[in-house]
Design a protein around this motif. Structure first.
Motif, mmCIF file in Angstrom:
data_model
loop_
_atom_site.group_PDB
_atom_site.id
_atom_site.type_symbol
_atom_site.label_atom_id
_atom_site.label_comp_id
_atom_site.label_asym_id
_atom_site.label_seq_id
_atom_site.Cartn_x
_atom_site.Cartn_y
_atom_site.Cartn_z
ATOM 1 N N GLY B 302 0.779 -1.220 0.139
ATOM 2 C CA GLY B 302 0.046 0.178 -0.114
ATOM 3 C C GLY B 302 0.871 1.227 0.038
ATOM 4 O O GLY B 302 0.456 2.293 -0.481
ATOM 5 N N GLY B 303 2.024 1.315 0.486
ATOM 6 C CA GLY B 303 3.014 2.456 0.357
ATOM 7 C C GLY B 303 2.244 3.639 1.302
ATOM 8 O O GLY B 303 1.410 3.421 2.049
ATOM 9 N N ASN B 304 2.445 4.815 0.632
ATOM 10 C CA ASN B 304 1.989 5.818 1.381
ATOM 11 C C ASN B 304 0.897 6.956 0.623
ATOM 12 O O ASN B 304 0.436 7.853 0.549
ATOM 13 C CB ASN B 304 3.053 6.918 1.548
ATOM 14 C CG ASN B 304 3.882 7.124 0.342
ATOM 15 O OD1 ASN B 304 3.521 6.785 -0.840
ATOM 16 N ND2 ASN B 304 5.010 8.032 0.441
ATOM 17 N N LYS B 305 0.366 5.862 -0.460
ATOM 18 C CA LYS B 305 -0.721 6.471 -1.181
ATOM 19 C C LYS B 305 -2.153 5.960 -0.789
ATOM 20 O O LYS B 305 -3.173 6.714 -1.412
ATOM 21 C CB LYS B 305 -0.568 5.741 -2.665
ATOM 22 C CG LYS B 305 0.729 6.027 -3.347
ATOM 23 C CD LYS B 305 0.753 7.356 -4.237
ATOM 24 C CE LYS B 305 1.963 7.556 -4.994
ATOM 25 N NZ LYS B 305 3.148 8.254 -4.502
ATOM 26 N N ARG B 306 -2.282 5.325 0.204
ATOM 27 C CA ARG B 306 -3.697 4.969 0.781
ATOM 28 C C ARG B 306 -4.059 5.419 1.831
ATOM 29 O O ARG B 306 -4.952 4.696 2.814
ATOM 30 C CB ARG B 306 -3.848 3.436 0.540
ATOM 31 C CG ARG B 306 -3.784 2.736 -1.088
ATOM 32 C CD ARG B 306 -4.146 1.681 -0.955
ATOM 33 N NE ARG B 306 -3.880 0.836 -2.005
ATOM 34 C CZ ARG B 306 -3.603 -0.489 -2.253
ATOM 35 N NH1 ARG B 306 -4.225 -1.387 -1.448
ATOM 36 N NH2 ARG B 306 -3.121 -1.050 -3.440
ATOM 37 N N GLY B 307 -3.551 6.489 2.293
ATOM 38 C CA GLY B 307 -3.873 6.919 3.686
ATOM 39 C C GLY B 307 -2.993 6.519 4.878
ATOM 40 O O GLY B 307 -2.163 5.622 4.631
ATOM 41 N N ALA B 312 0.764 3.259 7.589
ATOM 42 C CA ALA B 312 1.343 2.751 9.356
ATOM 43 C C ALA B 312 1.621 1.473 9.259
ATOM 44 O O ALA B 312 2.596 0.993 9.786
ATOM 45 C CB ALA B 312 0.517 3.542 10.350
ATOM 46 N N PHE B 313 0.588 0.701 8.849
ATOM 47 C CA PHE B 313 0.771 -0.788 8.741
ATOM 48 C C PHE B 313 1.969 -1.180 7.952
ATOM 49 O O PHE B 313 2.461 -2.060 8.231
ATOM 50 C CB PHE B 313 -0.512 -1.386 8.123
ATOM 51 C CG PHE B 313 -0.456 -2.728 7.797
ATOM 52 C CD1 PHE B 313 -0.485 -3.724 8.721
ATOM 53 C CD2 PHE B 313 -0.319 -3.296 6.527
ATOM 54 C CE1 PHE B 313 -0.551 -4.896 8.530
ATOM 55 C CE2 PHE B 313 -0.299 -4.603 6.252
ATOM 56 C CZ PHE B 313 -0.236 -5.525 7.261
ATOM 57 N N ALA B 314 2.169 -0.494 6.676
ATOM 58 C CA ALA B 314 3.218 -0.728 5.903
ATOM 59 C C ALA B 314 4.717 -0.557 6.431
ATOM 60 O O ALA B 314 5.357 -1.452 6.452
ATOM 61 C CB ALA B 314 3.080 -0.107 4.459
ATOM 62 N N VAL B 315 4.698 0.583 7.212
ATOM 63 C CA VAL B 315 5.890 0.887 8.038
ATOM 64 C C VAL B 315 6.152 -0.261 9.020
ATOM 65 O O VAL B 315 7.128 -0.712 9.014
ATOM 66 C CB VAL B 315 5.866 2.257 8.526
ATOM 67 C CG1 VAL B 315 6.700 2.570 9.604
ATOM 68 C CG2 VAL B 315 5.646 3.354 7.379
ATOM 69 N N MET B 316 4.958 -0.524 9.955
ATOM 70 C CA MET B 316 5.289 -1.444 10.858
ATOM 71 C C MET B 316 5.682 -2.753 10.512
ATOM 72 O O MET B 316 6.740 -3.424 10.809
ATOM 73 C CB MET B 316 4.226 -1.622 11.697
ATOM 74 C CG MET B 316 3.897 -0.433 12.495
ATOM 75 S SD MET B 316 5.281 0.195 13.454
ATOM 76 C CE MET B 316 5.581 -0.811 14.836
#
Lengths: 394, 468
Positions: B302-307, B312-316
């Motif tokens: 999802g990266g940073n394009k989906r809110g 936060a989920f992708a980062v974690m």
């Protein structure tokens, strides 16, 4: 292409000149401090080879004593000095040392010509080397301390000092870490056949094919009445003694090399076989484990005879195994003896060293030369008795 | 074979000399041979493992390319990924996952499976995490159509095993490395000279600084509770630079060795301690791994394009996986997660504080370095209990009285290394050294050589990242 090679070679020469300069600086300013820091025994070895008529190379068996029961603290080499007051005895002793390190120590012998020495010295000397059968086994060979021992041994060399220092930084020694050694040890116990199958001259009779099966079997015996201390001890005894020597054993190869080096250096060499704790070995497992000790002893004796080296055989030294308490470690297999045994070992060496038998006079140190048995220690004998009964050993 | 070993310094010139006399068109064959020799020098069995993994990925990529049917392509992709991850799991995480369970015990009882337990418990195939990730990136890129698959298996084997970057990266992408390995380019003197400069500077950072710091840090972690407050903080500070200079030094050695053959590897570090936030820090630290996670984990989920929630989920997820990648230990998971939380803190909260001041900019740098340093306690501690103990000591409780002993020379080397890297060298070490007057450059060489030869660290430590 040619330009590149030319440029690289010219720079390499320059770097080499810089390194030679640094070698002079290092030797003058920093080497001694590094020896003190990283190889404390090195200066002891130098002085032993320099001044000793007899150099005693040994591990902890030389100096260990029981602080509660030993009223005499003299080491084997100290006793030897008392027996031979006319000779200068020098000892190099360190815990967990083994023939691989003693072999490297011989590099420092004055009779060995260094890289930049025009001629070697000639010094009449006798080297007495304690042969500890246990140090040939997997537990000792794959000891986690080995890397630090080998780091120290880098300094047992006459190479340019800076090279030694560089080798230390680049880990040019057996630097396998404790975890890797642990893995090798487990691999050995798991995979090396100790059933003695195919041996024609010496019969081994054991239901366990590998040490691991034996160890596992001991661990799986959950009877609460078996004394835990002795269970741990039995485990340790199997791990330390259940192996069969052969010519590929690294310690056997080291011993052979020591003989060759000493011949080359014209140094008299005496191997003396240290007594193992046969009493406890038999107490725990009867002949099942002792046969390994006997085989390894027989193997070494045969090899020593082939190599033509003088041997003092203390394997069955009566003083060592007539009373179990003469081994100062009661719960773990070591070759640490009380004063009476240390003295007996020293005494056994004397006739081989001195040519005139009449020179041999027994010594009677002023203090009590027997252990102080009035001090009560938690000796293992009684618990071994319980173990034997429950295990139904003969 | 490690770069800080005597064997390597014999191996490298021999490989290099033969490379030059080898026919230009097939020089890569020599590099392939040398690379496998380099790896099997450490353990022959593990070279077989690498060969197997490489073959599987090469074959899967070919099948993906051959087929137009989506499910078939996807199946081959997952076969490759799962077998790579499976191999990694088996050797790196299996023991960790089993713990002291009955399965572990019964596996160890069996003659057939005991070796897996032994291996996973005590030894991990060198560089397995690096070459597995490199190989996965190739299969995914082929699946996405970003790369055309390599027809020749031996050429693909060289891409995975090229010795300068094999054991600890940088994790290179197929396109970039492939285009250099097989173009019949003969290295120029400029390449060789720069390569030698990187080698000498990298070795200085590793042997003279990081290894000396390792001695001090090891001593602290052998028994942290006996040290006082200042020593606890000093050890955390020193460990931060030990890890950095160890891995940065290694990366320079890898780049230098590759440059001798005319191959340019990517920069793995870009002055991370000048970063003003944790997100920026991870753009500057272990860049090849960060970009790998960005391209193959962060963006796909999802990266940073989906809110903000997906972000936060992708980062974690990235930092959890990255933590686990660093080692099969709960402390590494804590390390990864703490980095993730700090990343989100900087991304969502700290970023909004805007003050135009030089002091504020410096504060942000110090804060970022400090955050990283504190979380590294997890990275260094063997157990969570030990990490807790060190954190308690950092907060002033459970303190001992002893001072940690750091020699003057170690401080001197550390200052020289850090100041050179952060403040003086505005570009990579080889270019920077090349622009100096000859006498200054050679004075520095003499300093580096003297430091390595006379004062190199004596502690028995491989590269910190070697174990990954």
């Amino acid at each position: 292409m040619k330009t590149i090679i030319k440029n690289v070679v010219s720079r390499l020469i320059l770097v080499l000149v810089i390194l030679i300069g640094f070698n002079v600086l290092y030797k003058k300013e920093f080497y001694d401090a590094d020896v003190q820091k990283y190889s404390r025994v090195k200066s002891r070895i130098d002085s032993a080879f320099q001044y000793g008529d007899i150099v005693y190379l040994g591990e902890s068996s030389n100096t260990s004593y029981n602080p509660w029961t030993d009223t005499l603290k003299e080491s084997i080499s100290d006793f030897l000095q008392l027996y031979l007051p006319g000779k200068r005895i020098e000892a190099v002793t360190h815990e967990s040392y083994h023939p691989g390190l003693f072999r490297q120590m011989l590099n420092l012998h004055p009779n060995n010509r260094g890289l930049f020495e025009f001629m070697a010295m000639h010094q009449d000397q006798t080297i007495v080397l304690g042969v500890n059968i246990r140090t040939c086994g997997p537990t000792a060979v794959f000891s986690g301390n080995e890397a630090s021992n080998q780091q120290e041994a880098l300094f047992y060399s006459k190479r340019p000092s800076l090279l030694t220092r560089l080798f230390m930084s680049l880990k040019y020694y057996d630097h396998r870490d404790a975890l890797e050694m642990e893995r090798l040890k487990f691999q050995w116990w798991r995979s090396v056949d100790i059933s003695g199958k195919g041996m024609d001259t010496f019969r081994i009779s054991n239901k366990y094919k590998t040490a691991k099966r034996w160890i596992d079997d001991l661990a799986s015996d959950q009877r609460p009445e078996l004394p835990v201390q002795v269970k741990n001890m039995a485990d340790a005894y199997v791990k330390e003694f259940a192996f069969l020597l052969d010519d590929n054993n690294v310690r056997v190869q080291d011993l052979k090399e020591i003989v060759e080096i000493c011949n080359k250096l014209s140094v008299n060499l005496i191997f003396h076989i240290l007594p193992p704790n046969i009493h406890h070995t038999e107490g725990l497992f009867g002949n099942q484990l002792k046969q390994y000790l006997d085989y390894n002893y027989w193997f070494l004796k045969k090899r020593f005879a082939n190599w033509g080296v003088t041997v003092v055989d203390n394997y069955n030294l009566p003083e060592a195994n007539e009373k179990v308490s003469r081994f100062t470690d009661q719960w773990y297999p070591t070759e640490h003896y009380d004063a009476a045994v240390r003295k007996a070992i020293a005494k056994s060496l004397v006739p081989v060293i001195v040519e005139e038998k009449s020179q041999l006079k027994d010594i009677f140190p002023k203090r009590n030369n027997e252990p102080n048995f009035s001090i009560k220690m938690p000796y293992s004998d009684s618990l071994i008795g319980v173990w034997r009964r429950l295990k139904r050993l003969n | 074979m490690l770069f800080n070993s005597v064997e390597f310094w014999f191996f490298l010139p021999i490989v290099w000399l033969v490379y030059f006399v080898w026919p230009l068109k097939s020089r890569w064959v020599w590099l392939l041979f040398a690379s496998y020799y380099f790896y099997s020098f450490w353990k022959l069995e593990f070279a077989g493992l690498m060969l197997f993994t490489s073959f599987l990925d090469w074959f899967a990529a070919k099948q993906i390319d051959k087929s137009d049917i989506k499910w078939k392509r996807l199946s081959w992709l997952w076969i490759a990924i799962l077998s790579d991850i499976g191999m990694l799991f088996l050797f790196k995480y299996f023991n960790f996952a089993l713990g002291d369970s009955n399965l572990a015990k019964s596996m160890y009882q069996s003659q057939w499976t005991a070796w897996i337990i032994e291996l996973g418990k005590y030894t991990i195939p060198a560089g397995i995490s690096f070459y597995t990730f490199q190989s996965i990136s190739y299969v995914v890129d082929v699946y996405r159509g970003d790369e055309t698959p390599e027809k020749s298996l031996p050429k693909f084997l060289l891409y995975v095993s090229f010795f300068p970057q094999l054991v600890a990266g940088p994790i290179e992408r197929f396109g970039k490395l492939h285009s250099q390995l097989f173009t019949n380019y003969s290295p120029k003197w400029e390449d060789v000279r720069n390569g030698l400069r990187l080698l000498i500077f990298g070795l200085f950072l590793k042997v003279a600084i990081a290894d000396n710091l390792a001695g001090v840090v090891d001593e602290f972690y052998a028994n942290p509770s006996k040290y006082n407050l200042l020593s606890t903080w000093v050890s955390a500070f020193l460990f931060t630079f030990q890890v950095y200079l160890d891995f940065f030094g290694y990366s320079l050695l890898a780049q230098g060795a590759a440059l001798l053959f005319g191959i340019h590897l990517m920069d793995n570090f870009n002055k991370p301690f000048l970063a003003k936030s944790i997100p920026e820090f991870w753009h500057r630290w272990h860049i090849s791994l960060s970009t790998w996670f960005r391209d193959y984990v962060f963006i796909p989920v999802g990266g940073n394009k989906r809110g903000p929630v997906v972000l936060a989920f992708a980062v974690m997820l990235v930092f959890f996986t990255s933590g686990l990648w660093h080692g099969a230990n709960i402390t590494m998971i804590y390390f990864g997660l703490s980095q993730g939380f700090l990343y989100l803190f900087d991304r969502f909260i700290f970023k909004n504080i805007q003050i135009q001041s030089v002091v504020w900019e410096r504060f942000k740098q110090v804060k970022t370095g400090l955050f990283f340093m504190i979380t590294l306690v997890f990275f260094r501690s063997g157990t969570i209990e030990q990490a807790k103990l060190v954190y308690k000591q950092m907060l002033g409780s459970n303190l001992g009285i002893e001072n940690i002993q750091v020699g003057l020379l170690i401080w001197l080397f550390l200052i020289v290394g850090v100041v050179l890297d952060n403040n003086i060298m505005k570009e990579r070490a080889d270019s920077w050294l090349g622009k100096l007057p000859t006498y200054v450059r050679w004075s520095l060489y003499i300093f580096f050589i003297g430091s390595i030869a006379m004062f190199g660290g004596a502690v028995n430590h491989p590269f910190v990242y070697f174990q990954f």
